[in-house]
Enzyme design. Structure first.
Site, PDB file in Angstrom:
ATOM      1  N   LYS A   1       0.719  -1.305   0.061  1.00  0.00           N
ATOM      2  CA  LYS A   1      -0.040   0.098   0.039  1.00  0.00           C
ATOM      3  C   LYS A   1       0.790   1.101   0.129  1.00  0.00           C
ATOM      4  O   LYS A   1       0.587   2.271   0.572  1.00  0.00           O
ATOM      5  CB  LYS A   1      -0.855   0.211   1.434  1.00  0.00           C
ATOM      6  N   CYS A   2       1.975   1.231  -0.555  1.00  0.00           N
ATOM      7  CA  CYS A   2       2.895   2.408  -0.612  1.00  0.00           C
ATOM      8  C   CYS A   2       3.020   2.822  -2.140  1.00  0.00           C
ATOM      9  O   CYS A   2       2.617   2.107  -3.097  1.00  0.00           O
ATOM     10  CB  CYS A   2       4.503   1.640  -0.266  1.00  0.00           C
ATOM     11  N   GLY A   3       3.315   4.113  -1.940  1.00  0.00           N
ATOM     12  CA  GLY A   3       3.528   4.600  -3.515  1.00  0.00           C
ATOM     13  C   GLY A   3       4.728   4.019  -4.372  1.00  0.00           C
ATOM     14  O   GLY A   3       4.784   4.357  -5.593  1.00  0.00           O
ATOM     15  N   LEU A   4       5.689   3.381  -3.778  1.00  0.00           N
ATOM     16  CA  LEU A   4       6.587   2.598  -4.209  1.00  0.00           C
ATOM     17  C   LEU A   4       6.388   1.048  -4.629  1.00  0.00           C
ATOM     18  O   LEU A   4       7.148   0.395  -5.244  1.00  0.00           O
ATOM     19  CB  LEU A   4       7.924   2.769  -3.320  1.00  0.00           C
ATOM     20  N   THR A   5       5.086   0.977  -4.435  1.00  0.00           N
ATOM     21  CA  THR A   5       4.811  -0.507  -4.715  1.00  0.00           C
ATOM     22  C   THR A   5       5.011  -1.134  -6.078  1.00  0.00           C
ATOM     23  O   THR A   5       5.436  -2.199  -6.394  1.00  0.00           O
ATOM     24  CB  THR A   5       3.398  -0.859  -4.181  1.00  0.00           C
TER      25      THR A   5
END
Length: 191
Positions: free
Chosen positions: A69-73
């Protein structure tokens, strides 16, 4: 409704802004002989099997703390490409963690399904674990203790912080979370 929308929008913006600021950690490189062997460590795969790091001896190892659930996923896709392209020389090891703003709230089974369904992940994923603090996983304890790894004390600054270990178990470099797994900075050290 209007105030609630503004508060939610503002909160999301602040979380994204904080994520970007935290993730802009500097890269470090100093390769010294470790004082404790990386290959003495073990971990439990996301499916429950205990694995010794000794089985990865002879290949470079890229260790990454991951979250769904991260912007870097979307880096999962690049990690999988890297793992496939350099499969003869490199193994990527993913360590799901909920340590950064709760961005990996899922169970091990849900994480495994998410990675398989969305990114066709084939590289090893380990059980969700702590990567910072006093209860961090033994792999992250080794990665962040200069008395064990020989030089590095810097832990993950955010999800998708990367650590490269050479074929002999020596910690080569720590990479910023925002650095693409396919960057020349990483691939040049694999070749």
């Amino acid at each position: 409704m209007g105030i609630k929308y503004i508060l939610i929008s503002t909160s999301i913006f602040v979380i994204i802004l904080v994520s970007i600021i935290i993730a802009k950690g500097k890269n470090e490189v100093i390769a010294l002989d470790p004082l404790t062997s990386f290959y003495d460590l073990s971990s439990i795969l996301i499916g429950g099997e205990l694995v010794s790091m000794k089985i990865y001896e002879g290949k470079k190892i890229l260790i990454v703390n991951v979250a769904s659930k991260c912007g870097l996923t979307p880096q999962y896709e690049e990690l999988e490409k890297l793992a496939k392209k350099y499969s003869e020389k490199l193994i990527v090891l993913g360590f799901p963690s909920n340590d950064f703003l709760g961005q990996e709230p899922a169970s091990n089974k849900e994480i495994s399904t998410f990675c398989r369904n969305n990114y066709s992940i084939t590289f090893p994923l380990f059980e969700k674990s702590k990567v910072k603090g006093s209860k961090k996983h033994q792999v992250y304890d080794w990665l962040t203790d200069p008395k064990k790894n020989g030089w590095n004390k810097k832990g993950p600054s955010w999800n998708f912080t990367k650590y490269l270990i050479d074929e002999n178990g020596k910690l080569l470099k720590r990479f910023s979370p925002r650095l693409s797994p396919l960057s020349d900075e990483i691939t040049s050290l694999i070749n």
